[in-house]
Motif scaffolding. Structure first.
Motif, PDB file in Angstrom:
ATOM      1  N   GLN A 176       0.824  -1.203   0.000  1.00 41.95           N
ATOM      2  CA  GLN A 176       0.000   0.000   0.000  1.00 41.95           C
ATOM      3  C   GLN A 176       0.862   1.259   0.000  1.00 41.95           C
ATOM      4  OE1 GLN A 176      -2.519  -0.512   3.416  1.00 41.95           O
ATOM      5  NE2 GLN A 176      -3.789  -2.095   2.469  1.00 41.95           N
ATOM      6  N   ARG A 177       2.164   1.095   0.277  1.00 41.33           N
ATOM      7  CA  ARG A 177       3.094   2.230   0.303  1.00 41.33           C
ATOM      8  C   ARG A 177       3.914   2.250  -0.985  1.00 41.33           C
ATOM      9  NH1 ARG A 177       5.519   0.992   6.261  1.00 41.33           N
ATOM     10  NH2 ARG A 177       6.484  -0.638   4.987  1.00 41.33           N
ATOM     11  N   ARG A 178       4.073   3.447  -1.544  1.00 42.46           N
ATOM     12  CA  ARG A 178       4.789   3.560  -2.809  1.00 42.46           C
ATOM     13  C   ARG A 178       6.231   3.058  -2.693  1.00 42.46           C
ATOM     14  NH1 ARG A 178       4.770   8.470  -7.225  1.00 42.46           N
ATOM     15  NH2 ARG A 178       6.163   7.437  -8.702  1.00 42.46           N
ATOM     16  N   ARG A 179       6.869   3.364  -1.583  1.00 37.78           N
ATOM     17  CA  ARG A 179       8.262   2.934  -1.430  1.00 37.78           C
ATOM     18  C   ARG A 179       8.398   1.433  -1.602  1.00 37.78           C
ATOM     19  NH1 ARG A 179      10.535   3.783   4.422  1.00 37.78           N
ATOM     20  NH2 ARG A 179       9.075   2.071   4.749  1.00 37.78           N
ATOM     21  N   ASP A 180       7.487   0.679  -1.012  1.00 34.20           N
ATOM     22  CA  ASP A 180       7.562  -0.775  -1.103  1.00 34.20           C
ATOM     23  C   ASP A 180       7.166  -1.267  -2.488  1.00 34.20           C
ATOM     24  OD1 ASP A 180       8.007  -2.067   1.820  1.00 34.20           O
ATOM     25  OD2 ASP A 180       6.958  -0.167   1.991  1.00 34.20           O
ATOM     26  N   ARG A 181       6.233  -0.574  -3.122  1.00 38.77           N
ATOM     27  CA  ARG A 181       5.887  -0.951  -4.497  1.00 38.77           C
ATOM     28  C   ARG A 181       7.079  -0.745  -5.425  1.00 38.77           C
ATOM     29  NH1 ARG A 181       1.085   1.940  -3.140  1.00 38.77           N
ATOM     30  NH2 ARG A 181       1.697   3.740  -4.405  1.00 38.77           N
ATOM     31  N   ASP A 182       7.765   0.380  -5.261  1.00 40.59           N
ATOM     32  CA  ASP A 182       8.930   0.664  -6.107  1.00 40.59           C
ATOM     33  C   ASP A 182      10.052  -0.336  -5.858  1.00 40.59           C
ATOM     34  OD1 ASP A 182       7.620   2.816  -7.211  1.00 40.59           O
ATOM     35  OD2 ASP A 182       8.630   4.323  -5.978  1.00 40.59           O
ATOM     36  N   THR A 211       9.848  -3.481  -4.734  1.00 44.12           N
ATOM     37  CA  THR A 211       9.535  -4.866  -5.085  1.00 44.12           C
ATOM     38  C   THR A 211       9.051  -5.043  -6.522  1.00 44.12           C
ATOM     39  OG1 THR A 211       7.235  -4.649  -4.338  1.00 44.12           O
ATOM     40  CG2 THR A 211       8.876  -5.352  -2.702  1.00 44.12           C
ATOM     41  N   GLY A 212       8.600  -3.959  -7.160  1.00 46.74           N
ATOM     42  CA  GLY A 212       8.016  -4.091  -8.491  1.00 46.74           C
ATOM     43  C   GLY A 212       6.662  -4.773  -8.460  1.00 46.74           C
ATOM     44  N   ARG A 213       5.999  -4.696  -7.305  1.00 46.23           N
ATOM     45  CA  ARG A 213       4.693  -5.334  -7.151  1.00 46.23           C
ATOM     46  C   ARG A 213       3.667  -4.318  -6.661  1.00 46.23           C
ATOM     47  NH1 ARG A 213       6.203 -11.180  -4.286  1.00 46.23           N
ATOM     48  NH2 ARG A 213       7.668 -11.875  -5.926  1.00 46.23           N
ATOM     49  N   PHE A 214       2.399  -4.666  -6.793  1.00 46.77           N
ATOM     50  CA  PHE A 214       1.328  -3.805  -6.305  1.00 46.77           C
ATOM     51  C   PHE A 214       0.094  -4.648  -6.046  1.00 46.77           C
ATOM     52  CE2 PHE A 214       0.468  -4.226 -10.756  1.00 46.77           C
ATOM     53  CZ  PHE A 214      -0.894  -4.027 -10.931  1.00 46.77           C
ATOM     54  N   LEU A 215      -0.935  -4.030  -5.467  1.00 44.72           N
ATOM     55  CA  LEU A 215      -2.173  -4.714  -5.124  1.00 44.72           C
ATOM     56  C   LEU A 215      -3.294  -4.306  -6.077  1.00 44.72           C
ATOM     57  CD1 LEU A 215      -2.163  -4.327  -1.220  1.00 44.72           C
ATOM     58  CD2 LEU A 215      -1.374  -6.291  -2.574  1.00 44.72           C
ATOM     59  N   ALA A 216      -4.064  -5.304  -6.492  1.00 40.40           N
ATOM     60  CA  ALA A 216      -5.270  -5.070  -7.287  1.00 40.40           C
ATOM     61  C   ALA A 216      -6.447  -5.597  -6.486  1.00 40.40           C
ATOM     62  CB  ALA A 216      -5.185  -5.761  -8.641  1.00 40.40           C
ATOM     63  N   GLU A 217      -7.412  -4.741  -6.218  1.00 37.59           N
ATOM     64  CA  GLU A 217      -8.507  -5.080  -5.306  1.00 37.59           C
ATOM     65  C   GLU A 217      -9.832  -5.218  -6.041  1.00 37.59           C
ATOM     66  OE1 GLU A 217     -10.891  -2.888  -1.632  1.00 37.59           O
ATOM     67  OE2 GLU A 217      -8.822  -2.310  -2.067  1.00 37.59           O
ATOM     68  N   GLY A 218     -10.583  -6.257  -5.700  1.00 38.02           N
ATOM     69  CA  GLY A 218     -11.915  -6.452  -6.260  1.00 38.02           C
ATOM     70  C   GLY A 218     -11.904  -7.396  -7.454  1.00 38.02           C
ATOM     71  N   PRO A 219     -13.022  -8.072  -7.720  1.00 39.12           N
ATOM     72  CA  PRO A 219     -13.068  -9.082  -8.781  1.00 39.12           C
ATOM     73  C   PRO A 219     -12.796  -8.537 -10.173  1.00 39.12           C
ATOM     74  CG  PRO A 219     -15.253  -8.702  -7.838  1.00 39.12           C
ATOM     75  CD  PRO A 219     -14.270  -8.027  -6.935  1.00 39.12           C
ATOM     76  N   ASP A 228       6.724  14.245 -12.272  1.00 40.73           N
ATOM     77  CA  ASP A 228       6.377  13.903 -10.887  1.00 40.73           C
ATOM     78  C   ASP A 228       4.887  13.597 -10.785  1.00 40.73           C
ATOM     79  OD1 ASP A 228       6.683  13.477  -8.194  1.00 40.73           O
ATOM     80  OD2 ASP A 228       6.563  15.599  -7.650  1.00 40.73           O
ATOM     81  N   ALA A 229       4.446  12.624 -11.572  1.00 46.03           N
ATOM     82  CA  ALA A 229       3.034  12.235 -11.576  1.00 46.03           C
ATOM     83  C   ALA A 229       2.780  11.196 -10.490  1.00 46.03           C
ATOM     84  CB  ALA A 229       2.635  11.670 -12.941  1.00 46.03           C
ATOM     85  N   VAL A 230       1.500  11.002 -10.190  1.00 48.38           N
ATOM     86  CA  VAL A 230       1.113   9.990  -9.208  1.00 48.38           C
ATOM     87  C   VAL A 230       1.579   8.612  -9.682  1.00 48.38           C
ATOM     88  CG1 VAL A 230      -1.130   9.582 -10.307  1.00 48.38           C
ATOM     89  CG2 VAL A 230      -0.848   9.127  -7.875  1.00 48.38           C
ATOM     90  N   ASP A 231       1.834   7.750  -8.744  1.00 45.60           N
ATOM     91  CA  ASP A 231       2.210   6.379  -9.047  1.00 45.60           C
ATOM     92  C   ASP A 231       1.012   5.671  -9.694  1.00 45.60           C
ATOM     93  OD1 ASP A 231       3.133   3.781  -9.078  1.00 45.60           O
ATOM     94  OD2 ASP A 231       3.020   3.488  -6.903  1.00 45.60           O
ATOM     95  N   PRO A 232       1.171   5.107 -10.905  1.00 46.02           N
ATOM     96  CA  PRO A 232       0.038   4.420 -11.531  1.00 46.02           C
ATOM     97  C   PRO A 232      -0.434   3.205 -10.736  1.00 46.02           C
ATOM     98  CG  PRO A 232       2.064   4.040 -12.769  1.00 46.02           C
ATOM     99  CD  PRO A 232       2.362   5.111 -11.773  1.00 46.02           C
ATOM    100  N   TYR A 233       0.382   2.743  -9.782  1.00 54.03           N
ATOM    101  CA  TYR A 233       0.004   1.571  -8.986  1.00 54.03           C
ATOM    102  C   TYR A 233      -0.534   1.951  -7.610  1.00 54.03           C
ATOM    103  CZ  TYR A 233       2.655  -0.443 -12.752  1.00 54.03           C
ATOM    104  OH  TYR A 233       3.100  -0.780 -14.001  1.00 54.03           O
ATOM    105  N   ASN A 234      -0.770   3.241  -7.406  1.00 49.76           N
ATOM    106  CA  ASN A 234      -1.488   3.690  -6.222  1.00 49.76           C
ATOM    107  C   ASN A 234      -2.852   2.995  -6.203  1.00 49.76           C
ATOM    108  OD1 ASN A 234      -3.762   5.631  -5.291  1.00 49.76           O
ATOM    109  ND2 ASN A 234      -1.962   6.488  -4.292  1.00 49.76           N
TER     110      ASN A 234
END
Length: 271
Positions: free
Chosen positions: A24-30, A32-40, A149-155
């Motif tokens: 859920q934190r950008r630092r950790d997404r950057d 690991t190269g991973r992110f969360l996708a929520e919902g079916p 300096d755009a928002v992280d697309p994986y936010n």
């Protein structure tokens, strides 16, 4: 595909849940190269793109969406509390997937010769960025560039607002000085601004929008930086016929992208 299902039900304190929650934190997404996708809906699109690494779900959700569980390489049942720890919505829908990030280099995206590209330049609001991504996908764009300096697309909010479109178009992260590369790839570069010297209706009428086009969109608060505006081929305003002062970012993007999509599909489009 062999699906591995963990035999125990995870809780918020299970190390796998704790590790996933860090995404859920950008630092950790950057890192690991991973992110969360929520919902079916997002999970379905991520599975179709082949980027799901692990699917967390409550027993109820995994039963209801058994077709999705069958496609995930690893399925990890979680308690309601465990799912709530991973989800960022008030009323989660029972599924959260850990995914591999999908962005591609600018050169790779442009090598596919897209006829329509959307650039969100230094946009900070994740809801707006995700909505533009969704709209660009619907309009047939080949790529969406998150510039400067755009928002992280994986936010998380950006992923949810994209409604699965994150997995349908090329997502690119690039410097804000991206106009030269776009132009070199054969795209005209049009910047949106309320004070543009060109009018969207005029570009439709003279056939300009039938050409391969990259649209530049800036933040609602500040618009596009001056150097980005100057680097564009034209600065375009959307005509306002009523009493509204302006359009918000997502609405303006929809109007411009669909104008290009219509022009490019017109029988009068030049070869």
């Amino acid at each position: 595909m062999h699906v591995r299902r963990n035999s125990v039900t995870f809780t918020p304190r299970t190390p796998r849940v704790v590790a996933a929650r860090r995404l859920q934190r950008r630092r950790d997404r950057d890192q690991t190269g991973r992110f969360l996708a929520e919902g079916p809906q997002a999970v379905r699109s991520a599975l179709a793109a082949g980027v799901v690494l692990e699917l967390f779900g409550t027993d109820t959700a995994l039963t209801r969406h058994g077709d999705l569980a069958m496609q995930a390489p690893v399925v990890s049942p979680v308690t309601d509390e465990g799912l709530a720890a991973l989800a960022e919505t008030v009323q989660p829908q029972g599924l959260v997937a850990v995914c591999q990030q999908v962005d591609v280099p600018l050169a790779e995206a442009l090598a596919k010769e897209p006829r329509l590209v959307a650039v969100v330049a230094e946009i900070r609001d994740p809801g707006n960025a995700g909505t533009v991504l969704r709209t660009a996908d619907a309009a047939g764009a080949g790529a969406v560039v998150f510039a400067g300096d755009a928002v992280d697309p994986y936010n998380g909010k950006c992923v949810r607002s994209s409604a699965g479109s994150l997995f349908n178009v090329d997502v690119v992260r690039a410097p804000v000085t991206v106009a030269a590369e776009l132009r070199a790839a054969g795209l005209q570069v049009l910047a949106t601004t309320g004070y543009g010297d060109a009018d969207l209706d005029g570009l439709l009428d003279d056939g300009s929008l039938a050409r391969p086009t990259a649209w530049l969109f800036g933040s609602e608060a500040h618009g596009l930086p001056d150097d980005v505006l100057k680097a564009a081929d034209k600065r375009v305003r959307v005509p306002i016929y009523g009493g509204a002062e302006s359009l918000n970012l997502a609405a303006a993007a929809a109007v411009c992208l669909y104008a290009s999509a219509r022009a490019q599909r017109s029988p009068r489009r030049p070869s």
